[in-house]
Design a protein around this motif. Structure first.
Motif, PDB file in Angstrom:
ATOM      1  N   UNK A 174      -1.437  -1.054   5.387  1.00  0.00           N
ATOM      2  CA  UNK A 174      -2.673  -1.822   5.270  1.00  0.00           C
ATOM      3  C   UNK A 174      -2.297  -3.297   5.174  1.00  0.00           C
ATOM      4  N   UNK A 175      -2.663  -4.069   6.193  1.00  0.00           N
ATOM      5  CA  UNK A 175      -2.239  -5.465   6.285  1.00  0.00           C
ATOM      6  C   UNK A 175      -3.411  -6.373   5.912  1.00  0.00           C
ATOM      7  N   UNK A 176      -3.191  -7.220   4.923  1.00  0.00           N
ATOM      8  CA  UNK A 176      -4.259  -8.110   4.460  1.00  0.00           C
ATOM      9  C   UNK A 176      -3.731  -9.540   4.339  1.00  0.00           C
ATOM     10  N   UNK A 177      -4.244 -10.472   5.142  1.00  0.00           N
ATOM     11  CA  UNK A 177      -3.864 -11.867   4.962  1.00  0.00           C
ATOM     12  C   UNK A 177      -4.618 -12.492   3.794  1.00  0.00           C
ATOM     13  N   UNK A 178      -3.921 -13.256   2.994  1.00  0.00           N
ATOM     14  CA  UNK A 178      -4.552 -13.904   1.844  1.00  0.00           C
ATOM     15  C   UNK A 178      -4.333 -15.408   1.935  1.00  0.00           C
ATOM     16  N   UNK A 179      -5.389 -16.151   1.720  1.00  0.00           N
ATOM     17  CA  UNK A 179      -5.236 -17.600   1.629  1.00  0.00           C
ATOM     18  C   UNK A 179      -6.082 -18.099   0.470  1.00  0.00           C
ATOM     19  N   UNK A 180      -5.420 -18.563  -0.557  1.00  0.00           N
ATOM     20  CA  UNK A 180      -6.092 -19.031  -1.773  1.00  0.00           C
ATOM     21  C   UNK A 180      -7.103 -18.015  -2.303  1.00  0.00           C
ATOM     22  N   UNK A 181      -6.609 -16.843  -2.611  1.00  0.00           N
ATOM     23  CA  UNK A 181      -7.486 -15.785  -3.112  1.00  0.00           C
ATOM     24  C   UNK A 181      -7.077 -15.376  -4.520  1.00  0.00           C
ATOM     25  N   UNK A 182      -6.714 -16.346  -5.369  1.00  0.00           N
ATOM     26  CA  UNK A 182      -6.230 -15.969  -6.705  1.00  0.00           C
ATOM     27  C   UNK A 182      -7.295 -15.205  -7.496  1.00  0.00           C
ATOM     28  N   UNK A 183      -8.582 -15.503  -7.208  1.00  0.00           N
ATOM     29  CA  UNK A 183      -9.632 -14.856  -7.987  1.00  0.00           C
ATOM     30  C   UNK A 183      -9.767 -13.376  -7.665  1.00  0.00           C
ATOM     31  N   UNK A 184      -9.591 -13.020  -6.377  1.00  0.00           N
ATOM     32  CA  UNK A 184      -9.851 -11.610  -6.078  1.00  0.00           C
ATOM     33  C   UNK A 184      -8.617 -10.822  -5.656  1.00  0.00           C
ATOM     34  N   UNK A 185      -7.412 -11.430  -5.684  1.00  0.00           N
ATOM     35  CA  UNK A 185      -6.228 -10.709  -5.218  1.00  0.00           C
ATOM     36  C   UNK A 185      -6.021  -9.402  -5.994  1.00  0.00           C
ATOM     37  N   UNK A 232      -8.184  -7.641  -7.867  1.00  0.00           N
ATOM     38  CA  UNK A 232      -9.264  -6.684  -7.618  1.00  0.00           C
ATOM     39  C   UNK A 232      -9.110  -6.057  -6.235  1.00  0.00           C
ATOM     40  N   UNK A 233      -8.734  -6.908  -5.264  1.00  0.00           N
ATOM     41  CA  UNK A 233      -8.523  -6.429  -3.902  1.00  0.00           C
ATOM     42  C   UNK A 233      -7.466  -5.335  -3.880  1.00  0.00           C
ATOM     43  N   UNK A 234      -6.354  -5.604  -4.571  1.00  0.00           N
ATOM     44  CA  UNK A 234      -5.267  -4.624  -4.571  1.00  0.00           C
ATOM     45  C   UNK A 234      -5.722  -3.312  -5.206  1.00  0.00           C
ATOM     46  N   UNK A 237      -8.700  -2.078  -5.593  1.00  0.00           N
ATOM     47  CA  UNK A 237      -9.682  -1.377  -4.761  1.00  0.00           C
ATOM     48  C   UNK A 237      -9.003  -0.664  -3.596  1.00  0.00           C
ATOM     49  N   UNK A 238      -8.128  -1.409  -2.900  1.00  0.00           N
ATOM     50  CA  UNK A 238      -7.448  -0.801  -1.751  1.00  0.00           C
ATOM     51  C   UNK A 238      -6.592   0.374  -2.212  1.00  0.00           C
ATOM     52  N   UNK A 239      -5.873   0.147  -3.305  1.00  0.00           N
ATOM     53  CA  UNK A 239      -5.000   1.210  -3.809  1.00  0.00           C
ATOM     54  C   UNK A 239      -5.804   2.462  -4.148  1.00  0.00           C
ATOM     55  N   UNK A 240      -6.954   2.255  -4.832  1.00  0.00           N
ATOM     56  CA  UNK A 240      -7.803   3.376  -5.208  1.00  0.00           C
ATOM     57  C   UNK A 240      -8.255   4.173  -3.996  1.00  0.00           C
ATOM     58  N   UNK A 241      -8.663   3.452  -2.950  1.00  0.00           N
ATOM     59  CA  UNK A 241      -9.135   4.130  -1.742  1.00  0.00           C
ATOM     60  C   UNK A 241      -7.979   4.788  -0.994  1.00  0.00           C
ATOM     61  N   UNK A 242      -6.831   4.083  -0.958  1.00  0.00           N
ATOM     62  CA  UNK A 242      -5.694   4.611  -0.199  1.00  0.00           C
ATOM     63  C   UNK A 242      -5.141   5.875  -0.856  1.00  0.00           C
ATOM     64  N   UNK A 243      -5.187   5.921  -2.194  1.00  0.00           N
ATOM     65  CA  UNK A 243      -4.707   7.117  -2.893  1.00  0.00           C
ATOM     66  C   UNK A 243      -5.495   8.353  -2.477  1.00  0.00           C
ATOM     67  N   UNK A 244      -6.782   8.133  -2.173  1.00  0.00           N
ATOM     68  CA  UNK A 244      -7.637   9.264  -1.787  1.00  0.00           C
ATOM     69  C   UNK A 244      -7.314   9.787  -0.394  1.00  0.00           C
ATOM     70  N   UNK A 245      -6.557   9.003   0.408  1.00  0.00           N
ATOM     71  CA  UNK A 245      -6.303   9.408   1.791  1.00  0.00           C
ATOM     72  C   UNK A 245      -5.394  10.627   1.871  1.00  0.00           C
TER      73      UNK A 245
END
Lengths: 328, 319
Positions: free
Chosen positions: B9-20, B22-24, B26-34
């Motif tokens: 899962x490739x995610x570009x980040x640019x100045x995302x300190x606020x949601x980095x 939470x993003x991780x 969320x993605x991890x939670x969904x990916x674990x279900x795969x």
């Protein structure tokens, strides 16, 4: 020392461990002043700083006189290598070859004659230890003729404007940088002279340090016309390698649209003259100009298309990004 | 022992300190279900804030996270390209770093991939952006891209996409190309593309980088993509097509002036001159076409190298 067979170096970084703190890479052409004195002064400084070092004299296909001077230093001093180019290749190629042979953690570059007092160099070491990747010399208190100084100031101002990089003396031969950085820079052809600009563009931390020029050096008179022409071409290169290199169609296309548009306006005006004012236009050179502009506009855009084809099909060579580190 | 993950899962980040963070999670939670092995590749596109430090902390605790850090800001396409090169999975899923996409939609994308598609694109069915400045221009752009490339999607701008990585790895992307990844993969390598509606959240922070003002750049990009998706395989043909109108116009003008000359030889300068110029342009296109043939035949990233990938894929299918 055997003459080296020289190839244009690739952009891969130099291999091997850092055997020395500093590799001093000296560009040697016919302007060489006094290699032995230069070695003595810089070696003394580096020894005082407590750094291990090696010297690389990059002999750019000079005549026998200079060759013997450099080889005399090699004969008596330790950690000195002389790399002789089979013919004159210019500073860009010679220095890049030197960097691939260098074994130090830092590389210090020097020109053929000492333009600054050696003690000025220690300021650059102080600066690079603050965490910069490249420290560029900025010659102050110039001893050139005033016409040369004016030309140089104008040139450096234009370089700043075109490159959008705030450096005052990119041409200064005195540079100090981390060896690991140089392998990642897209140096080719003659653009070595913009090494600091290339470094900034690739995201390296670059600083400059004012260095006072030696009073006693006797500069050649006034720059010839050639240097003016060369510097103009340099600026054009700088502009194109920066902004348009990845998107030729944006440049050639906008140029083409401007030409096509002005040709269209001219011909539209002539249509107006012919049909609204009822005057004949077939004898007017303006019609040829208008048509020519439209035609050249179309051709310019088509050159942009070829540029895009070249880029996409050769895109493996493009450095469109620079990775600082990867966390696994 | 290290095993290759099946999904990256490739995610570009640019100045995302606020949601980095939470993003991780969320993605991890969904990916674990795969129920498949996966890795998450964050590409820090030269953020000036604490994005990288936050990623470092997460990566220290979570071996699934890999972080590629750029020296400075290079833009979204280079960030994606670096992510593609770093990715080790057979399938690459991309999404935005600003939580505009819903990681839960990954399941739908991957289910579609299982049906045999090579590229599945998200379609932001209900855009949450301003209609005039964002939604309308992007609709027009999408329609143009669809017509130009012959790869029909509704929403090229949606970052949430899934690809089989072997279609991406041979291509080095640069500049503003991220909208065209599916079109390039499909037209050069024959990837089968599909799209499915995905949910879409409005931007929480920061400003969008695209809007009406960049219309000229979009047109130039469209020309480029037309070139890559169509010209690349037979450049001579396409340059000849471009030159054809000039050949016709120039010949017509020449014929007209010959006709005029037979009536009277007085004052015959302008029309023949113009016809010569126009014919010269047609000639220029022919020469350009030859040059383009040279360029394509000496290049590395052309149709052939990627089509070879497709052939291998078909072989696998039969076994």
């Amino acid at each position: 020392m055997q003459p080296q067979i020289v190839e244009v170096p690739k952009t891969e970084g130099p291999k091997g461990v850092d055997s020395f703190d500093v590799s001093v890479v000296v560009y040697v052409d016919s302007n060489l002043e006094n290699a032995a004195q230069m070695y003595a002064q810089v070696a003394e400084l580096l020894a005082k700083e407590g750094r291990t070092f090696e010297f690389l004299f990059m002999d750019d296909g000079t005549g026998p006189g200079v060759k013997f001077t450099v080889e005399a230093v090699h004969a008596v001093a330790k950690n000195v290598r002389v790399i002789r180019m089979p013919r004159f290749y210019g500073m860009s190629v010679a220095m890049m070859v030197g960097f691939t042979h260098a074994k130090g953690r830092l590389i210090l570059t020097l020109g053929s004659f000492m333009q600054v007092h050696p003690s000025e160099i220690s300021k650059m070491f102080t600066k690079i230890e603050e965490g910069f990747d490249l420290v560029n010399g900025w010659r102050v208190g110039r001893v050139d003729s005033s016409l040369n100084q004016l030309q140089t100031a104008a040139y450096n101002w234009l370089v700043r404007k075109v490159s959008q990089v705030d450096l005052h003396d990119t041409n200064c031969t005195l540079k100090l940088f981390k060896r690991s950085a140089v392998g990642e820079l897209p140096v080719y052809g003659d653009n070595y002279r913009f090494l600091p600009v290339l470094a900034v563009r690739q995201g390296f931390r670059v600083a400059e340090v004012p260095v006072r020029q030696r009073r006693e050096i006797n500069q050649h008179g006034v720059y010839g016309a050639g240097i003016y022409l060369r510097r103009m071409l340099d600026l054009v290169t700088l502009m194109f390698t920066g902004r348009f290199v990845e998107r030729p169609l944006r440049f050639f296309g906008s140029l083409g649209v401007m030409l096509l548009g002005s040709g269209f306006v001219i011909n539209f005006y002539l249509m107006y003259v012919k049909y609204m004012q009822g005057q004949p236009i077939s004898q007017r050179p303006l019609l040829i100009l208008g048509t020519l502009l439209m035609v050249v506009g179309v051709q310019s855009a088509s050159i942009g298309l070829i540029g895009e084809l070249i880029l996409f099909t050769h895109s493996k060579d493009i450095q469109s990004y620079q990775i600082e580190k990867i966390l696994e | 022992m290290f095993t290759k993950p099946s999904i990256s899962i490739v995610v570009p980040l640019f100045n995302e300190e606020e949601c980095a963070e939470q993003l991780f999670t969320t993605i991890q939670g969904e990916a674990d279900k795969l129920g498949k092995t996966y890795e998450i590749v964050f590409v820090d596109d030269g953020s000036s804030d604490k994005t990288f430090q936050i990623c470092e902390v997460i990566a220290a605790k979570n071996p699934q996270l890999r972080v590629v850090k750029f020296r400075r800001n290079f833009g979204q396409t280079p960030a994606m390209a670096a992510g593609f090169q770093a990715a080790r999975g057979e399938i690459i899923v991309t999404m935005d770093g600003d939580l505009q996409n819903n990681p839960a939609d990954m399941h739908k994308l991957l289910a579609k991939m299982d049906e045999g598609f090579d590229v599945v694109s998200g379609w932001r069915y209900e855009r949450k952006d301003d209609f005039l400045t964002r939604t309308l221009p992007s609709r027009i752009a999408n329609w143009l891209i669809s017509t130009f490339t012959g790869v029909h999607l509704h929403d090229y701008g949606c970052s949430l996409k899934a690809y089989r990585s072997r279609f991406l790895k041979p291509i080095r992307f640069y500049s503003d190309m991220h909208r065209f990844f599916p079109a390039i993969a499909s037209s050069l390598a024959g990837a089968r593309t599909a799209e499915i509606p995905v949910s879409h959240f409005p931007r929480r922070t920061g400003q969008s980088k695209y809007g009406l003002s960049r219309i000229f750049l979009v047109i130039a990009d469209l020309m480029t993509i037309l070139l890559i998706t169509r010209f690349l395989r037979k450049p001579m043909y396409w340059f000849a097509i471009l030159g054809l109108p000039f050949l016709i116009l120039g010949s017509a003008l020449l014929a007209f002036s010959v006709f005029q000359y037979s009536a009277s030889s007085e004052g015959l300068v302008i029309v023949p001159s113009i016809s010569f110029m126009v014919l010269g342009t047609a000639f220029h296109f022919i020469l350009s076409g030859i040059l383009a043939e040279y360029v394509v035949s000496t290049g590395e990233t052309d149709g052939r190298s990627i089509i070879a990938v497709k052939t291998v894929h078909m072989g696998e299918g039969r076994i």
